[in-house]
Design a protein around this motif. Structure first.
Motif: not given
Ligand code: AMP
Ligand code: MG
Length: 409
Positions: A179-183, A254-259
């Motif tokens: 599990i990787i949590t981002t933000g 703009e900060y949704d980089l995971v994909k």
């Protein structure tokens, strides 16, 4: 955009069952059986008594009654674990529950229907031939398949495994779920809050608990900030997992980089991004690893979306990996206790409901606000009501399908 059913098909079609491992019987509870369990002998292994009493010949007790008892001679004994003598005409052998039926006997008369005096037993009632005898093999026969591979091991299965002499048993492996949590705004528990804009994580731990509840192995990999370096660094640590879950960072911000970075670091092949469901629309699904045997779920950050996406998509996939035959949560029909309506009906919506059982019916009550950021709605719920595409309104008193995620009703 894929529908709920299409997305589920893509996920399950790309999910492979893991290999087997051997565990000790006492470690097998809640695992999934990876072998068929075959009876090593008949059960019961021989005819035995269902009562404490006397083993007799039916012929000898015909016509017995309280007024006209049949009098038999008491001979020997048959106790559990013992080898009884042969029964002769005119005799009765004291026998106990589970003890072998002596050769020559065909009926057991319970103690309550007899009287003992001076070494003789008075039989006070005629019974049908064969009464109180548990027959060899009446439960199962040697060679019968008692439990099929794919069944979850519960206490009754543990009992059968012990009785067919399985000190160890093959079960399916549990996937390691990272599990990787981002933000940038997300803090782990115990981190001091210094700004009003900071949010304490809920998803990290609700996902951890959901993975654990499904029977898989959760691993908290880390907390990534919304920048390439931090995301890449966390993804590096995900390489040993069978399944990677990320939370947040999959919308169109703009900060949704995971994909982008799962492709770069883990060579994830993206199968879809976005499903017409509410909540959880921005879900990303991909596969990776040598044979595309590993799964990736980019789960949206909203706390309710995260939990709902897990229940309806991630859980069935984990169950398939673990060898389950039955992948989905139980679904019931319930009567909605309040009107439900919505302005747009272009997505399948999962509404949080509290289901109660009363007078032979399930009743489902919507709880408070249904927005995807309202986690308390989940706390009060035990099921997710399915509102299909094109349905704008469900009236109070009508039926709704509910996917239960908690059966403690
Ligand atoms: P995102 O999917 O990153 O755009 O996040 C959507 C919303 O969910 C934002 O309001 C985030 O602050 C919130 N959120 C994201 N991750 C978490 C988390 N781990 N725990 C609680 N809320 C979160
Ligand atoms: Mg975010």
């Amino acid at each position: 955009m894929l529908s709920y059913k299409e997305a589920l098909d893509v996920i399950l079609d790309n999910t492979k069952t893991l290999g087997k491992e051997k565990v000790f019987l006492n470690q097998a509870l809640d695992r999934v059986l990876a072998e068929d369990i075959v009876a090593d002998r008949d059960n019961p292994p021989a005819d035995n008594s269902g009562m404490d009493g006397f083993a007799v010949r039916y012929e000898d007790i015909v016509g017995a009654s309280e007024e006209n008892p049949v009098i038999l001679t008491i001979e020997g004994e048959s106790k559990a674990g013992g080898t009884p003598p042969k029964l002769q005409k005119g005799q009765a052998i004291p026998i106990y529950t589970g003890a072998l039926i002596p050769e020559g006997a065909d009926t057991v008369i319970q103690k309550e229907l007899t009287k003992v005096e001076n070494g003789k037993v008075y039989i006070l009632k005629e019974l049908k031939k064969g009464t109180n005898i548990r027959l060899q093999g009446e439960d199962y026969k040697k060679g019968d398949i008692l439990i099929k591979s794919g069944k979850k091991i519960r206490p009754p299965e543990i009992g059968i495994l012990a009785s067919v002499n399985k000190p160890t048993v093959y079960v399916y492996q549990k996937p390691k779920v990272g599990i990787i949590t981002t933000g940038d705004e997300i803090l782990d528990i115990a981190e001091p809050i210094t700004k009003q804009s900071q949010i304490r994580t809920s998803n990290t731990y609700s996902l951890y608990a959901q993975v654990l509840q499904t029977g898989a192995q959760p691993v908290i990999i880390g907390f990534a900030k919304d920048n390439p370096e931090s995301i890449k660094e966390n993804l590096e640590y995900a390489k040993n997992c069978d399944v990677l879950l990320t939370t947040g960072g999959v919308s169109v911000g703009e900060y949704d980089l995971v994909k982008d970075f799962v492709k770069e670091v883990l060579d994830v092949k993206i199968h879809f991004w976005k499903v017409s469901i509410k909540p959880g629309k921005p879900l990303v699904f991909g596969t990776w690893g040598k044979e595309n045997e590993k799964l990736f779920f980019g789960i949206p950050g909203n706390p309710v979306a995260s939990m709902v996406v897990f229940e309806i998509f991630v859980k069935p996939a984990l169950k398939k990996m673990m060898g389950y035959q039955k992948l989905h949560n139980p679904t019931i029909d319930a009567i909605l206790t309040e009107d439900f309506s919505r302005k747009a009906a272009d997505r399948t919506e999962f509404i949080r409901l509290n289901v109660e059982y009363s007078d032979g019916q399930f009743y489902a009550k919507p709880f408070g606000k249904q927005a995807s950021n309202i986690l308390t709605g989940m706390v009060n719920a035990n099921g997710l009501g399915i509102v299909d595409i094109d349905v704008y309104k469900i009236e109070k008193g009508s039926k709704i399908k509910v996917v239960m995620f908690d059966m403690d009703i």
